[in-house]
Structure formats: C-alpha cells, structure tokens
Motif scaffolding. Sequence first.
Motif, PDB file in Angstrom:
ATOM      1  N   ALA A 183     -34.656 -25.243 -43.437  1.00  0.00           N
ATOM      2  CA  ALA A 183     -33.607 -24.843 -44.368  1.00  0.00           C
ATOM      3  C   ALA A 183     -34.275 -24.255 -45.598  1.00  0.00           C
ATOM      4  O   ALA A 183     -35.475 -24.438 -45.813  1.00  0.00           O
ATOM      5  CB  ALA A 183     -32.757 -26.049 -44.756  1.00  0.00           C
ATOM      6  N   ARG A 184     -33.486 -23.549 -46.391  1.00  0.00           N
ATOM      7  CA  ARG A 184     -34.004 -23.012 -47.656  1.00  0.00           C
ATOM      8  C   ARG A 184     -32.936 -23.169 -48.713  1.00  0.00           C
ATOM      9  O   ARG A 184     -31.766 -23.338 -48.400  1.00  0.00           O
ATOM     10  CB  ARG A 184     -34.416 -21.560 -47.522  1.00  0.00           C
ATOM     11  CG  ARG A 184     -33.233 -20.613 -47.381  1.00  0.00           C
ATOM     12  CD  ARG A 184     -33.655 -19.160 -47.494  1.00  0.00           C
ATOM     13  NE  ARG A 184     -34.123 -18.876 -48.831  1.00  0.00           N
ATOM     14  CZ  ARG A 184     -33.610 -17.958 -49.632  1.00  0.00           C
ATOM     15  NH1 ARG A 184     -32.604 -17.228 -49.246  1.00  0.00           N
ATOM     16  NH2 ARG A 184     -34.093 -17.769 -50.825  1.00  0.00           N
ATOM     17  N   CYS A 185     -33.374 -23.124 -49.958  1.00  0.00           N
ATOM     18  CA  CYS A 185     -32.416 -23.142 -51.058  1.00  0.00           C
ATOM     19  C   CYS A 185     -32.474 -21.806 -51.782  1.00  0.00           C
ATOM     20  O   CYS A 185     -33.406 -21.021 -51.603  1.00  0.00           O
ATOM     21  CB  CYS A 185     -32.677 -24.302 -52.010  1.00  0.00           C
ATOM     22  SG  CYS A 185     -34.149 -24.131 -53.035  1.00  0.00           S
ATOM     23  N   ASP A 186     -31.480 -21.589 -52.616  1.00  0.00           N
ATOM     24  CA  ASP A 186     -31.439 -20.388 -53.442  1.00  0.00           C
ATOM     25  C   ASP A 186     -32.524 -20.493 -54.520  1.00  0.00           C
ATOM     26  O   ASP A 186     -33.050 -21.578 -54.782  1.00  0.00           O
ATOM     27  CB  ASP A 186     -30.050 -20.258 -54.079  1.00  0.00           C
ATOM     28  CG  ASP A 186     -29.733 -21.443 -54.950  1.00  0.00           C
ATOM     29  OD1 ASP A 186     -29.817 -21.308 -56.183  1.00  0.00           O
ATOM     30  OD2 ASP A 186     -29.430 -22.521 -54.405  1.00  0.00           O
ATOM     31  N   PRO A 187     -32.865 -19.373 -55.174  1.00  0.00           N
ATOM     32  CA  PRO A 187     -33.904 -19.409 -56.204  1.00  0.00           C
ATOM     33  C   PRO A 187     -33.592 -20.336 -57.373  1.00  0.00           C
ATOM     34  O   PRO A 187     -34.502 -20.831 -58.029  1.00  0.00           O
ATOM     35  CB  PRO A 187     -34.003 -17.950 -56.670  1.00  0.00           C
ATOM     36  CG  PRO A 187     -33.531 -17.154 -55.502  1.00  0.00           C
ATOM     37  CD  PRO A 187     -32.450 -17.993 -54.868  1.00  0.00           C
ATOM     38  N   GLY A 188     -32.310 -20.606 -57.627  1.00  0.00           N
ATOM     39  CA  GLY A 188     -31.943 -21.526 -58.699  1.00  0.00           C
ATOM     40  C   GLY A 188     -32.089 -22.983 -58.302  1.00  0.00           C
ATOM     41  O   GLY A 188     -31.955 -23.879 -59.134  1.00  0.00           O
ATOM     42  N   GLY A 189     -32.358 -23.242 -57.023  1.00  0.00           N
ATOM     43  CA  GLY A 189     -32.532 -24.608 -56.546  1.00  0.00           C
ATOM     44  C   GLY A 189     -31.250 -25.411 -56.518  1.00  0.00           C
ATOM     45  O   GLY A 189     -31.280 -26.630 -56.645  1.00  0.00           O
ATOM     46  N   LEU A 190     -30.113 -24.742 -56.319  1.00  0.00           N
ATOM     47  CA  LEU A 190     -28.834 -25.430 -56.351  1.00  0.00           C
ATOM     48  C   LEU A 190     -28.311 -25.837 -54.983  1.00  0.00           C
ATOM     49  O   LEU A 190     -27.786 -26.930 -54.821  1.00  0.00           O
ATOM     50  CB  LEU A 190     -27.781 -24.549 -57.049  1.00  0.00           C
ATOM     51  CG  LEU A 190     -28.077 -24.219 -58.501  1.00  0.00           C
ATOM     52  CD1 LEU A 190     -27.030 -23.254 -59.037  1.00  0.00           C
ATOM     53  CD2 LEU A 190     -28.129 -25.483 -59.338  1.00  0.00           C
ATOM     54  N   LEU A 191     -28.445 -24.946 -53.995  1.00  0.00           N
ATOM     55  CA  LEU A 191     -27.798 -25.180 -52.709  1.00  0.00           C
ATOM     56  C   LEU A 191     -28.740 -24.921 -51.542  1.00  0.00           C
ATOM     57  O   LEU A 191     -29.328 -23.844 -51.430  1.00  0.00           O
ATOM     58  CB  LEU A 191     -26.568 -24.276 -52.586  1.00  0.00           C
ATOM     59  CG  LEU A 191     -25.720 -24.455 -51.346  1.00  0.00           C
ATOM     60  CD1 LEU A 191     -25.107 -25.861 -51.320  1.00  0.00           C
ATOM     61  CD2 LEU A 191     -24.634 -23.401 -51.300  1.00  0.00           C
ATOM     62  N   ALA A 192     -28.853 -25.904 -50.663  1.00  0.00           N
ATOM     63  CA  ALA A 192     -29.669 -25.774 -49.452  1.00  0.00           C
ATOM     64  C   ALA A 192     -28.801 -25.266 -48.308  1.00  0.00           C
ATOM     65  O   ALA A 192     -27.655 -25.706 -48.152  1.00  0.00           O
ATOM     66  CB  ALA A 192     -30.278 -27.122 -49.085  1.00  0.00           C
ATOM     67  N   THR A 193     -29.329 -24.352 -47.521  1.00  0.00           N
ATOM     68  CA  THR A 193     -28.614 -23.810 -46.363  1.00  0.00           C
ATOM     69  C   THR A 193     -29.548 -23.764 -45.155  1.00  0.00           C
ATOM     70  O   THR A 193     -30.757 -23.566 -45.301  1.00  0.00           O
ATOM     71  CB  THR A 193     -28.081 -22.391 -46.641  1.00  0.00           C
ATOM     72  OG1 THR A 193     -29.169 -21.552 -47.028  1.00  0.00           O
ATOM     73  CG2 THR A 193     -27.026 -22.390 -47.722  1.00  0.00           C
ATOM     74  N   PRO A 194     -28.993 -23.940 -43.953  1.00  0.00           N
ATOM     75  CA  PRO A 194     -29.807 -23.849 -42.734  1.00  0.00           C
ATOM     76  C   PRO A 194     -30.464 -22.474 -42.617  1.00  0.00           C
ATOM     77  O   PRO A 194     -29.870 -21.468 -43.013  1.00  0.00           O
ATOM     78  CB  PRO A 194     -28.789 -24.064 -41.608  1.00  0.00           C
ATOM     79  CG  PRO A 194     -27.657 -24.795 -42.256  1.00  0.00           C
ATOM     80  CD  PRO A 194     -27.597 -24.274 -43.662  1.00  0.00           C
ATOM     81  N   LEU A 195     -31.673 -22.437 -42.085  1.00  0.00           N
ATOM     82  CA  LEU A 195     -32.403 -21.180 -41.961  1.00  0.00           C
ATOM     83  C   LEU A 195     -32.819 -20.880 -40.525  1.00  0.00           C
ATOM     84  O   LEU A 195     -32.556 -19.801 -40.015  1.00  0.00           O
ATOM     85  CB  LEU A 195     -33.635 -21.191 -42.872  1.00  0.00           C
ATOM     86  CG  LEU A 195     -34.529 -19.964 -42.838  1.00  0.00           C
ATOM     87  CD1 LEU A 195     -33.781 -18.731 -43.329  1.00  0.00           C
ATOM     88  CD2 LEU A 195     -35.781 -20.187 -43.683  1.00  0.00           C
ATOM     89  N   ASP A 196     -33.474 -21.836 -39.845  1.00  0.00           N
ATOM     90  CA  ASP A 196     -34.047 -21.534 -38.535  1.00  0.00           C
ATOM     91  C   ASP A 196     -34.316 -22.826 -37.771  1.00  0.00           C
ATOM     92  O   ASP A 196     -34.427 -23.894 -38.372  1.00  0.00           O
ATOM     93  CB  ASP A 196     -35.368 -20.774 -38.734  1.00  0.00           C
ATOM     94  CG  ASP A 196     -35.831 -19.995 -37.515  1.00  0.00           C
ATOM     95  OD1 ASP A 196     -35.126 -20.006 -36.476  1.00  0.00           O
ATOM     96  OD2 ASP A 196     -36.901 -19.363 -37.594  1.00  0.00           O
TER      97      ASP A 196
END
Length: 157
Positions: free
Chosen positions: A20-33
Amino acid sequence: MLRTGVRLGIDPGSARIGVARCDPGGLLATPLDTVPRGPGDLDHVVRLALEHDALEVIVGLPTSLSGREGAAAASARAFADALAGRLLPIPVRLVDERFTTVLAHEALRQGGKGTRARRQVVDQAAAALLLQSALDAERAGGRPPGEIVTPGHGTDG
C-alpha cells in the motif's frame, strides 16, 4: 506533527506480499499492489519504493495476541532486514500488524467481495490498514512508529 512524504506499507505473507502507499501528505493509505512471494519479490518491492519516492517503508510484524513472535514474525523480520539492506538510505520500520488481515477480510466481505475476489486483494487491503495505523500513530504520538531496521543487525526499538 506528521512528516510529509509517501510511505509504503508492506504485509509480507507466506504466499503474497501486500503493498500500500499513502499520499505525500501522509493522510490516507490506499492499496497499491500484490506481489507473489518467491524469486524477484524483493526486487519488485524495491522498485515500487523507488518509483513512489518513498520516505520510508513500513513492514508488518505479525505477533500473537500475547505479543509473542513465531515463525511468521521471524520471516517478516528477515524480509525487512533484506529490504532495508537494498533500500539504504530509505528507512525500513517494523510495526505490529495484529489483526490487519482479519480486518481486511471482514471489510472486503462486508463490501460484497466473494472469497475468490477477496483473495486477490486482501493482502493489499491488509497493507493499507497497517500503513494507515502507522500514520495515525505517528500523528497521535508525534514520532514514527515501530522499530527501525538496521540491515544485518536486526532492529532497534
């Protein structure tokens, strides 16, 4: 105070590795791979970290309810150590990941995903839960969570 920058969350399972990764602001994690476990898996995760210009990588450390570590934790520690050696100077941290896979399965089930469909994305979802938990902990505590991994030396809590 939350540091800014993309972070990757890694859920290293025995068959698959959720990322998973988060946005550059470090607010929200989302699935990636989802990366199949086996030859080339470490290369794939390293490539993702570099492509996303990761500030750090959070690896889930599976422990029992009592906090004891078994074979899965030893495997996660070994994976984190190898990853840290490949990603220097990008830090790798181990963070407790109790319940992330169980919670991910339940959330996907409630979202209407059948067993077969869940299997394809549950590792990514678990990695997103792990990463979101780490982001929330840093926001609440003012410091990065978990143990930093020193390549070849294990961890320093």
